[in-house]
Design a protein around this motif. Sequence first.
Motif, PDB file in Angstrom:
ATOM      1  N   LEU A 208       0.833  -1.204   0.000  1.00  0.00           N
ATOM      2  CA  LEU A 208       0.000   0.000   0.000  1.00  0.00           C
ATOM      3  C   LEU A 208       0.874   1.263   0.000  1.00  0.00           C
ATOM      4  CD1 LEU A 208      -2.839   1.096  -0.011  1.00  0.00           C
ATOM      5  CD2 LEU A 208      -2.864   0.925   2.482  1.00  0.00           C
ATOM      6  N   GLY A 209       1.959   1.221   0.788  1.00  0.00           N
ATOM      7  CA  GLY A 209       2.893   2.349   0.807  1.00  0.00           C
ATOM      8  C   GLY A 209       3.462   2.581  -0.588  1.00  0.00           C
ATOM      9  N   GLU A 210       3.787   1.487  -1.246  1.00  0.00           N
ATOM     10  CA  GLU A 210       4.331   1.547  -2.612  1.00  0.00           C
ATOM     11  C   GLU A 210       3.275   2.107  -3.572  1.00  0.00           C
ATOM     12  OE1 GLU A 210       7.101   1.594  -5.239  1.00  0.00           O
ATOM     13  OE2 GLU A 210       7.522   0.995  -3.166  1.00  0.00           O
ATOM     14  N   ARG A 211       2.011   1.689  -3.356  1.00  0.00           N
ATOM     15  CA  ARG A 211       0.927   2.155  -4.231  1.00  0.00           C
ATOM     16  C   ARG A 211       0.737   3.675  -4.075  1.00  0.00           C
ATOM     17  NH1 ARG A 211      -5.225   0.124  -3.556  1.00  0.00           N
ATOM     18  NH2 ARG A 211      -6.185   1.740  -4.838  1.00  0.00           N
ATOM     19  N   ILE A 212       0.747   4.134  -2.844  1.00  0.00           N
ATOM     20  CA  ILE A 212       0.589   5.589  -2.612  1.00  0.00           C
ATOM     21  C   ILE A 212       1.753   6.349  -3.251  1.00  0.00           C
ATOM     22  CG2 ILE A 212       0.579   7.411  -0.834  1.00  0.00           C
ATOM     23  CD1 ILE A 212      -1.016   5.460   0.948  1.00  0.00           C
ATOM     24  N   ARG A 213       2.981   5.801  -3.073  1.00  0.00           N
ATOM     25  CA  ARG A 213       4.153   6.465  -3.670  1.00  0.00           C
ATOM     26  C   ARG A 213       3.997   6.585  -5.184  1.00  0.00           C
ATOM     27  NH1 ARG A 213       8.050   4.982  -0.572  1.00  0.00           N
ATOM     28  NH2 ARG A 213       8.100   2.827  -1.266  1.00  0.00           N
ATOM     29  N   LYS A 214       3.452   5.521  -5.791  1.00  0.00           N
ATOM     30  CA  LYS A 214       3.289   5.535  -7.257  1.00  0.00           C
ATOM     31  C   LYS A 214       2.207   6.522  -7.677  1.00  0.00           C
ATOM     32  CE  LYS A 214       5.195   1.531  -9.403  1.00  0.00           C
ATOM     33  NZ  LYS A 214       5.075   0.269  -8.627  1.00  0.00           N
ATOM     34  N   ILE A 215       1.049   6.446  -7.014  1.00  0.00           N
ATOM     35  CA  ILE A 215      -0.052   7.361  -7.379  1.00  0.00           C
ATOM     36  C   ILE A 215       0.417   8.805  -7.221  1.00  0.00           C
ATOM     37  CG2 ILE A 215      -2.375   8.202  -6.767  1.00  0.00           C
ATOM     38  CD1 ILE A 215      -2.976   5.464  -5.547  1.00  0.00           C
ATOM     39  N   ALA A 216       1.075   9.056  -6.090  1.00  0.00           N
ATOM     40  CA  ALA A 216       1.424  10.438  -5.734  1.00  0.00           C
ATOM     41  C   ALA A 216       2.737  10.893  -6.347  1.00  0.00           C
ATOM     42  CB  ALA A 216       1.495  10.557  -4.215  1.00  0.00           C
ATOM     43  N   GLN A 217       3.451   9.962  -6.980  1.00  0.00           N
ATOM     44  CA  GLN A 217       4.788  10.302  -7.501  1.00  0.00           C
ATOM     45  C   GLN A 217       5.640  10.923  -6.393  1.00  0.00           C
ATOM     46  OE1 GLN A 217       6.454   9.753 -10.628  1.00  0.00           O
ATOM     47  NE2 GLN A 217       4.892   8.185 -10.358  1.00  0.00           N
ATOM     48  N   GLU A 218       5.741  10.204  -5.285  1.00  0.00           N
ATOM     49  CA  GLU A 218       6.459  10.721  -4.125  1.00  0.00           C
ATOM     50  C   GLU A 218       7.963  10.507  -4.269  1.00  0.00           C
ATOM     51  OE1 GLU A 218       5.558  12.741  -1.990  1.00  0.00           O
ATOM     52  OE2 GLU A 218       3.443  12.500  -1.536  1.00  0.00           O
ATOM     53  N   PHE A 219       8.561  11.381  -5.054  1.00  0.00           N
ATOM     54  CA  PHE A 219      10.014  11.382  -5.217  1.00  0.00           C
ATOM     55  C   PHE A 219      10.483  12.819  -4.979  1.00  0.00           C
ATOM     56  CE2 PHE A 219       8.296   7.979  -7.781  1.00  0.00           C
ATOM     57  CZ  PHE A 219       8.995   6.891  -7.273  1.00  0.00           C
ATOM     58  N   GLY A 220      11.579  12.974  -4.222  1.00  0.00           N
ATOM     59  CA  GLY A 220      12.026  14.299  -3.791  1.00  0.00           C
ATOM     60  C   GLY A 220      12.278  15.273  -4.933  1.00  0.00           C
ATOM     61  N   ALA A 221      11.851  16.546  -4.728  1.00  0.00           N
ATOM     62  CA  ALA A 221      12.034  17.582  -5.748  1.00  0.00           C
ATOM     63  C   ALA A 221      13.477  18.097  -5.785  1.00  0.00           C
ATOM     64  CB  ALA A 221      11.070  18.736  -5.479  1.00  0.00           C
ATOM     65  N   THR A 222      14.282  17.780  -4.759  1.00  0.00           N
ATOM     66  CA  THR A 222      15.677  18.234  -4.749  1.00  0.00           C
ATOM     67  C   THR A 222      16.625  17.088  -5.079  1.00  0.00           C
ATOM     68  OG1 THR A 222      15.257  20.030  -3.220  1.00  0.00           O
ATOM     69  CG2 THR A 222      17.507  19.203  -3.258  1.00  0.00           C
ATOM     70  N   THR A 223      16.427  15.937  -4.446  1.00  0.00           N
ATOM     71  CA  THR A 223      17.389  14.842  -4.612  1.00  0.00           C
ATOM     72  C   THR A 223      16.834  13.692  -5.450  1.00  0.00           C
ATOM     73  OG1 THR A 223      16.598  13.813  -2.583  1.00  0.00           O
ATOM     74  CG2 THR A 223      18.481  15.305  -2.374  1.00  0.00           C
ATOM     75  N   GLY A 224      15.527  13.695  -5.724  1.00  0.00           N
ATOM     76  CA  GLY A 224      14.923  12.611  -6.495  1.00  0.00           C
ATOM     77  C   GLY A 224      14.744  11.330  -5.686  1.00  0.00           C
ATOM     78  N   ARG A 225      15.088  11.379  -4.382  1.00  0.00           N
ATOM     79  CA  ARG A 225      14.961  10.167  -3.562  1.00  0.00           C
ATOM     80  C   ARG A 225      13.491   9.795  -3.351  1.00  0.00           C
ATOM     81  NH1 ARG A 225      18.110  11.673   1.800  1.00  0.00           N
ATOM     82  NH2 ARG A 225      17.182  13.679   1.320  1.00  0.00           N
ATOM     83  N   SER A 226      13.247   8.485  -3.158  1.00  0.00           N
ATOM     84  CA  SER A 226      11.887   8.020  -2.854  1.00  0.00           C
ATOM     85  C   SER A 226      11.482   8.575  -1.504  1.00  0.00           C
ATOM     86  CB  SER A 226      11.864   6.497  -2.705  1.00  0.00           C
ATOM     87  OG  SER A 226      11.942   5.906  -3.936  1.00  0.00           O
ATOM     88  N   ARG A 227      10.255   9.074  -1.428  1.00  0.00           N
ATOM     89  CA  ARG A 227       9.748   9.519  -0.129  1.00  0.00           C
ATOM     90  C   ARG A 227       9.044   8.349   0.548  1.00  0.00           C
ATOM     91  NH1 ARG A 227       7.025  14.781  -2.821  1.00  0.00           N
ATOM     92  NH2 ARG A 227       8.842  16.142  -2.930  1.00  0.00           N
ATOM     93  N   ARG A 228       9.285   8.192   1.845  1.00  0.00           N
ATOM     94  CA  ARG A 228       8.581   7.153   2.605  1.00  0.00           C
ATOM     95  C   ARG A 228       7.133   7.631   2.793  1.00  0.00           C
ATOM     96  NH1 ARG A 228      12.523   7.679   7.578  1.00  0.00           N
ATOM     97  NH2 ARG A 228      11.332   5.987   8.520  1.00  0.00           N
TER      98      ARG A 228
END
Length: 452
Positions: A312-332
Amino acid sequence: MRPAEFCVHKPGLILKGVIFMAVRIVIGAQWGDEAKAKVVDYLAKEADIVVRFGGGANAGHTVVVNGEKFVFHLVPAGIVHPDKVCVIGNGTVIDPAALLSEMEELKSRGISFEGRLFISQNAHLVMPYHKLLDRVEEAVRSEDAEGGGRIGTTGRGIGPCYRDKINRTTGIRIVDLLDREILREKLLQNIREKNQLLTKLYDHDKMDEEKIIEEYLAFDKQIDPFVKDASVYLNDAIDAGKSVLFEGAQGTLLDVDHGTYPYVTSSNTTAGGACTGTGVGPTKIDEVIGVAKAYTTRVGYGPFPTELTDDLGERIRKIAQEFGATTGRSRRCGWFDALVVRFSARVNGLSSLAVTRLDVLDTLDHLQICTAYRYQGKVLQHFPSDVRILEQCEPIYETLEGWKAPTTRIRRLQDLPDNARRYLDRISALAKTPISLISVGPDREETILVDG
Ligand code: GDP
Ligand code: IMO
Ligand code: MG
């Protein structure tokens, strides 16, 4: 929304769909990336001046206007409005090379800076040795040491620069950049000292002092036209009835005093930082808006009780495109944590909340909100200030039904699905703070203003 029933603070100044002229602070109420810049951009319509007061190029602030995306690091997001003046306050740490290249990129996209950007003479400078030390120090920290391990910094030199500022004898400010003699002297002293650290402690190569001095001596002419006594400028503007918007960076839980120390940044990201970081007194502030995602994210290391480490965490990250705007890192990613936002309401004295990224939850069947923590058999209602306690807290959840309908095109509160309104009501009640704004998409227009 039922603001009057649970409004324990003075009502916000956003009333009857109108944003009143005011002096307003916008801060992150979680661990950063709450979509502060989206909210600042929206509210900036009614502001004259937009001000950054803390942090540096560790920030990544995204604004989307009619589908066109801008990501800011040091330049205040208000610059996309052609008629606004922007100020970078004394509480920030400025990497001049990064600032100038950000400005060049924005200029190539049609943004002008002439008479529209001012920099406090008291802001500190991020130097190449700060960035190098940030990376070298982070690399030697252990990944799993309890309470003192790796922080997961952005590598932008923030910690080492603020450390030099607090140290007093090592800090270099914008005003020093304008005096070639002083700059040379201070750089020489600093580089020699840092070279000792690099070679003796970290077994790293020395930095080339003449190369750095030459590069930084050349910045004076480029930065000079923007330098101002920002405190005088802002106070005069406020006295003349201008509307000022303070653009927070990072988030409350990353504040060096109030956050999840040591997993924090090195500045005061909370509302008080807007005053110390600009030289505007607290009596001049009308309103503090806390920005919170409808769920929670965190980048870097440190405790995060409601983190979803499953699919589910992975699904939210994908839907929301949760990747950092400065470093591009995956957001938890994780569920909304009401203790975190209630804590933010307290330490910032929030007038209201702006709840963002509601649309990210549109497809979920059920939603969970953390209402308390379980710690060693006890139930905690307050966010613990000790990170070692927080690390052992288990969230206690309340489950709400999802709304399973798109919200991005909705512009009025009453048009939101009932379950979405129930979810927002619950967030507001648990955070003991009224909601003044809801964001349902990244674009400026994808916003619902809540009538007071
Ligand atoms: P900031 O650092 O707090 O300004 O936030 P960031 O820019 O780092 O991250 C917020 C991200 O969410 C950006 O990519 C925004 O374009 C995006 N965003 C903002 N508001 C919304 C929203 O309501 N819905 C969605 N789906 N995205 C949003
Ligand atoms: P905006 O303004 C999210 C985090 C880093 C790391 C910690 C310390 O875009 O919300 P630093 O480089 O500041 O020493 O890193 O703080 N961090 C942020 N996380 N959003 C930010 O900024 C952040 N700025 C720093 O990931 O955990
Ligand atoms: Mg960000």
